[in-house]
Design a protein around this motif. Structure first.
Motif, PDB file in Angstrom:
ATOM      1  N   LEU A   1     -24.866 -41.810 -28.163  1.00 41.31           N
ATOM      2  CA  LEU A   1     -24.548 -43.159 -27.695  1.00 41.31           C
ATOM      3  C   LEU A   1     -23.448 -43.137 -26.635  1.00 41.31           C
ATOM      4  CD1 LEU A   1     -24.593 -45.247 -30.994  1.00 41.31           C
ATOM      5  CD2 LEU A   1     -26.064 -45.570 -29.005  1.00 41.31           C
ATOM      6  N   GLU A   2     -22.422 -42.349 -26.889  1.00 46.04           N
ATOM      7  CA  GLU A   2     -21.322 -42.253 -25.936  1.00 46.04           C
ATOM      8  C   GLU A   2     -21.814 -41.705 -24.593  1.00 46.04           C
ATOM      9  OE1 GLU A   2     -16.744 -40.605 -25.765  1.00 46.04           O
ATOM     10  OE2 GLU A   2     -18.123 -39.738 -27.232  1.00 46.04           O
ATOM     11  N   ASP A   3     -22.575 -40.629 -24.642  1.00 40.98           N
ATOM     12  CA  ASP A   3     -23.097 -40.034 -23.414  1.00 40.98           C
ATOM     13  C   ASP A   3     -23.992 -41.021 -22.652  1.00 40.98           C
ATOM     14  OD1 ASP A   3     -21.766 -37.716 -24.064  1.00 40.98           O
ATOM     15  OD2 ASP A   3     -23.562 -36.662 -24.786  1.00 40.98           O
ATOM     16  N   ARG A   4     -24.861 -41.690 -23.382  1.00 45.59           N
ATOM     17  CA  ARG A   4     -25.784 -42.629 -22.745  1.00 45.59           C
ATOM     18  C   ARG A   4     -25.019 -43.802 -22.122  1.00 45.59           C
ATOM     19  NH1 ARG A   4     -30.800 -45.955 -25.284  1.00 45.59           N
ATOM     20  NH2 ARG A   4     -31.504 -46.758 -23.302  1.00 45.59           N
ATOM     21  N   LEU A   5     -24.041 -44.312 -22.844  1.00 39.39           N
ATOM     22  CA  LEU A   5     -23.257 -45.419 -22.296  1.00 39.39           C
ATOM     23  C   LEU A   5     -22.480 -45.000 -21.048  1.00 39.39           C
ATOM     24  CD1 LEU A   5     -22.008 -47.187 -25.522  1.00 39.39           C
ATOM     25  CD2 LEU A   5     -23.361 -48.232 -23.700  1.00 39.39           C
ATOM     26  N   GLU A   6     -21.954 -43.787 -21.045  1.00 42.07           N
ATOM     27  CA  GLU A   6     -21.239 -43.313 -19.859  1.00 42.07           C
ATOM     28  C   GLU A   6     -22.164 -43.244 -18.653  1.00 42.07           C
ATOM     29  OE1 GLU A   6     -19.547 -39.655 -21.267  1.00 42.07           O
ATOM     30  OE2 GLU A   6     -17.770 -40.655 -22.073  1.00 42.07           O
ATOM     31  N   VAL A   7     -23.388 -42.776 -18.852  1.00 41.53           N
ATOM     32  CA  VAL A   7     -24.368 -42.713 -17.757  1.00 41.53           C
ATOM     33  C   VAL A   7     -24.726 -44.130 -17.294  1.00 41.53           C
ATOM     34  CG1 VAL A   7     -26.773 -42.116 -17.211  1.00 41.53           C
ATOM     35  CG2 VAL A   7     -25.314 -40.467 -18.381  1.00 41.53           C
ATOM     36  N   LEU A   8     -24.946 -45.023 -18.250  1.00 42.86           N
ATOM     37  CA  LEU A   8     -25.285 -46.406 -17.889  1.00 42.86           C
ATOM     38  C   LEU A   8     -24.140 -47.086 -17.137  1.00 42.86           C
ATOM     39  CD1 LEU A   8     -27.137 -47.599 -21.114  1.00 42.86           C
ATOM     40  CD2 LEU A   8     -28.139 -47.203 -18.852  1.00 42.86           C
ATOM     41  N   ILE A   9     -22.919 -46.788 -17.539  1.00 39.40           N
ATOM     42  CA  ILE A   9     -21.755 -47.367 -16.846  1.00 39.40           C
ATOM     43  C   ILE A   9     -21.684 -46.846 -15.411  1.00 39.40           C
ATOM     44  CG2 ILE A   9     -19.220 -47.301 -16.771  1.00 39.40           C
ATOM     45  CD1 ILE A   9     -19.284 -47.643 -19.835  1.00 39.40           C
ATOM     46  N   GLU A  10     -21.932 -45.560 -15.241  1.00 34.87           N
ATOM     47  CA  GLU A  10     -21.956 -45.008 -13.875  1.00 34.87           C
ATOM     48  C   GLU A  10     -23.014 -45.698 -13.027  1.00 34.87           C
ATOM     49  OE1 GLU A  10     -22.309 -40.760 -13.389  1.00 34.87           O
ATOM     50  OE2 GLU A  10     -20.914 -40.412 -15.049  1.00 34.87           O
ATOM     51  N   ASP A  11     -24.226 -45.840 -13.589  1.00 37.17           N
ATOM     52  CA  ASP A  11     -25.315 -46.487 -12.857  1.00 37.17           C
ATOM     53  C   ASP A  11     -24.969 -47.938 -12.527  1.00 37.17           C
ATOM     54  OD1 ASP A  11     -26.710 -44.131 -13.054  1.00 37.17           O
ATOM     55  OD2 ASP A  11     -28.060 -44.831 -14.654  1.00 37.17           O
ATOM     56  N   GLN A  12     -24.391 -48.634 -13.489  1.00 38.41           N
ATOM     57  CA  GLN A  12     -24.044 -50.035 -13.267  1.00 38.41           C
ATOM     58  C   GLN A  12     -22.932 -50.167 -12.236  1.00 38.41           C
ATOM     59  OE1 GLN A  12     -25.754 -52.549 -14.336  1.00 38.41           O
ATOM     60  NE2 GLN A  12     -24.405 -54.073 -13.401  1.00 38.41           N
ATOM     61  N   THR A  13     -21.994 -49.240 -12.232  1.00 35.64           N
ATOM     62  CA  THR A  13     -20.919 -49.256 -11.235  1.00 35.64           C
ATOM     63  C   THR A  13     -21.500 -49.063  -9.833  1.00 35.64           C
ATOM     64  OG1 THR A  13     -19.372 -48.371 -12.857  1.00 35.64           O
ATOM     65  CG2 THR A  13     -18.745 -48.169 -10.552  1.00 35.64           C
ATOM     66  N   LYS A  14     -22.436 -48.133  -9.701  1.00 42.25           N
ATOM     67  CA  LYS A  14     -23.092 -47.914  -8.400  1.00 42.25           C
ATOM     68  C   LYS A  14     -23.866 -49.156  -7.973  1.00 42.25           C
ATOM     69  CE  LYS A  14     -23.551 -42.944  -9.027  1.00 42.25           C
ATOM     70  NZ  LYS A  14     -24.492 -41.844  -9.351  1.00 42.25           N
ATOM     71  N   ARG A  15     -24.558 -49.783  -8.922  1.00 44.85           N
ATOM     72  CA  ARG A  15     -25.330 -50.984  -8.625  1.00 44.85           C
ATOM     73  C   ARG A  15     -24.392 -52.104  -8.154  1.00 44.85           C
ATOM     74  NH1 ARG A  15     -27.922 -51.756 -13.500  1.00 44.85           N
ATOM     75  NH2 ARG A  15     -29.189 -49.975 -12.927  1.00 44.85           N
ATOM     76  N   LEU A  16     -23.252 -52.246  -8.822  1.00 52.20           N
ATOM     77  CA  LEU A  16     -22.272 -53.268  -8.450  1.00 52.20           C
ATOM     78  C   LEU A  16     -21.715 -52.994  -7.047  1.00 52.20           C
ATOM     79  CD1 LEU A  16     -20.639 -55.779  -9.252  1.00 52.20           C
ATOM     80  CD2 LEU A  16     -18.970 -54.242 -10.271  1.00 52.20           C
ATOM     81  N   GLN A  17     -21.468 -51.743  -6.740  1.00 52.79           N
ATOM     82  CA  GLN A  17     -20.969 -51.394  -5.405  1.00 52.79           C
ATOM     83  C   GLN A  17     -21.997 -51.730  -4.330  1.00 52.79           C
ATOM     84  OE1 GLN A  17     -19.974 -47.261  -5.891  1.00 52.79           O
ATOM     85  NE2 GLN A  17     -17.914 -47.704  -6.668  1.00 52.79           N
ATOM     86  N   ARG A  18     -23.282 -51.465  -4.625  1.00 52.79           N
ATOM     87  CA  ARG A  18     -24.342 -51.794  -3.663  1.00 52.79           C
ATOM     88  C   ARG A  18     -24.413 -53.305  -3.433  1.00 52.79           C
ATOM     89  NH1 ARG A  18     -27.429 -47.825  -6.404  1.00 52.79           N
ATOM     90  NH2 ARG A  18     -28.458 -49.475  -7.558  1.00 52.79           N
ATOM     91  N   VAL A  19     -24.313 -54.066  -4.515  1.00 48.62           N
ATOM     92  CA  VAL A  19     -24.365 -55.522  -4.386  1.00 48.62           C
ATOM     93  C   VAL A  19     -23.168 -56.020  -3.588  1.00 48.62           C
ATOM     94  CG1 VAL A  19     -24.164 -57.689  -5.697  1.00 48.62           C
ATOM     95  CG2 VAL A  19     -25.741 -55.910  -6.462  1.00 48.62           C
ATOM     96  N   GLU A  20     -21.976 -55.457  -3.850  1.00 50.05           N
ATOM     97  CA  GLU A  20     -20.787 -55.889  -3.111  1.00 50.05           C
ATOM     98  C   GLU A  20     -20.882 -55.529  -1.638  1.00 50.05           C
ATOM     99  OE1 GLU A  20     -17.505 -54.237  -5.320  1.00 50.05           O
ATOM    100  OE2 GLU A  20     -17.415 -55.993  -6.640  1.00 50.05           O
ATOM    101  N   GLN A  21     -21.561 -54.446  -1.312  1.00 50.55           N
ATOM    102  CA  GLN A  21     -21.734 -54.055   0.088  1.00 50.55           C
ATOM    103  C   GLN A  21     -22.686 -55.002   0.820  1.00 50.55           C
ATOM    104  OE1 GLN A  21     -22.984 -49.974  -0.058  1.00 50.55           O
ATOM    105  NE2 GLN A  21     -20.903 -49.191  -0.360  1.00 50.55           N
ATOM    106  N   GLN A  22     -23.517 -55.679   0.073  1.00 50.10           N
ATOM    107  CA  GLN A  22     -24.479 -56.604   0.667  1.00 50.10           C
ATOM    108  C   GLN A  22     -23.919 -58.030   0.714  1.00 50.10           C
ATOM    109  OE1 GLN A  22     -27.907 -56.129  -1.810  1.00 50.10           O
ATOM    110  NE2 GLN A  22     -28.471 -54.159  -0.914  1.00 50.10           N
TER     111      GLN A  22
END
Length: 174
Positions: A41-62
């Motif tokens: 669970l910890e590993d999966r959540l860390e990966v999901l957080i990374e993905d969500q952070t990247k997604r948020l950065q992409r949205v902010e760039q747009q």
């Protein structure tokens, strides 16, 4: 009488040790499974957080420009807020998973407590047998302790009695 007591003690030890080995083995299996589950669970959540952070950065760039329509800006803000809320939720979940992994209760580590609960839910008969065996062992040990104390009292009383007889005989001979 002592032979039957020794035989009873051996029966109690054999029965409790068998149940104890079975319980401890089953508990160790549940503890390992719970630890692995928490780690996954910890590993999966860390990966999901990374993905969500990247997604948020992409949205902010747009980010919409100054000349864009208000509806475009509000749509972008809503999407940004939704991504931020999701990221906060994921961080909260990760924190709870880490609390399970590292948390302590007065009785010991939280993860062990959860493994014991899982064992009780999955095999209540084994847990009940183990608790009864532990209680039987405690009662037996208490019984042996009381017997030892009684023997010491008798030995002390006999020693004191022989000391009195010896002192009386010394007083008479003088």
């Amino acid at each position: 009488m002592r032979a039957s007591e020794a035989e009873d003690a051996n029966e109690v030890d054999i029965a409790t040790s068998y149940i104890e080995v079975e319980y401890l083995s089953s508990f160790a299996t549940r503890l390992q499974a719970t630890s692995l589950q928490v780690q996954r669970l910890e590993d999966r959540l860390e990966v999901l957080i990374e993905d969500q952070t990247k997604r948020l950065q992409r949205v902010e760039q747009q980010r919409p420009g100054i000349l864009s329509l208000p509806s475009t800006r509000s749509k972008w803000q809503a999407e940004t807020q939704a991504n931020l809320a999701l990221l906060r939720r994921m961080h909260g979940r990760l924190e709870r998973v880490r609390e399970v992994r590292d948390g302590m209760l007065p009785s010991g580590p939280l993860i062990e407590h959860l493994a014991k609960q899982k064992l009780r839910a999955q095999d209540p008969e084994l847990v009940d047998s183990w608790e009864q065996a532990r209680q039987a062992r405690r009662v037996h040990e208490q019984h042996l302790l009381l017997q030892d104390r009684a023997k010491k009292r008798v030995a002390n009383a006999q020693g004191a009695e022989s000391g009195r007889v010896h002192s009386i005989s010394l007083q008479r001979s003088t």
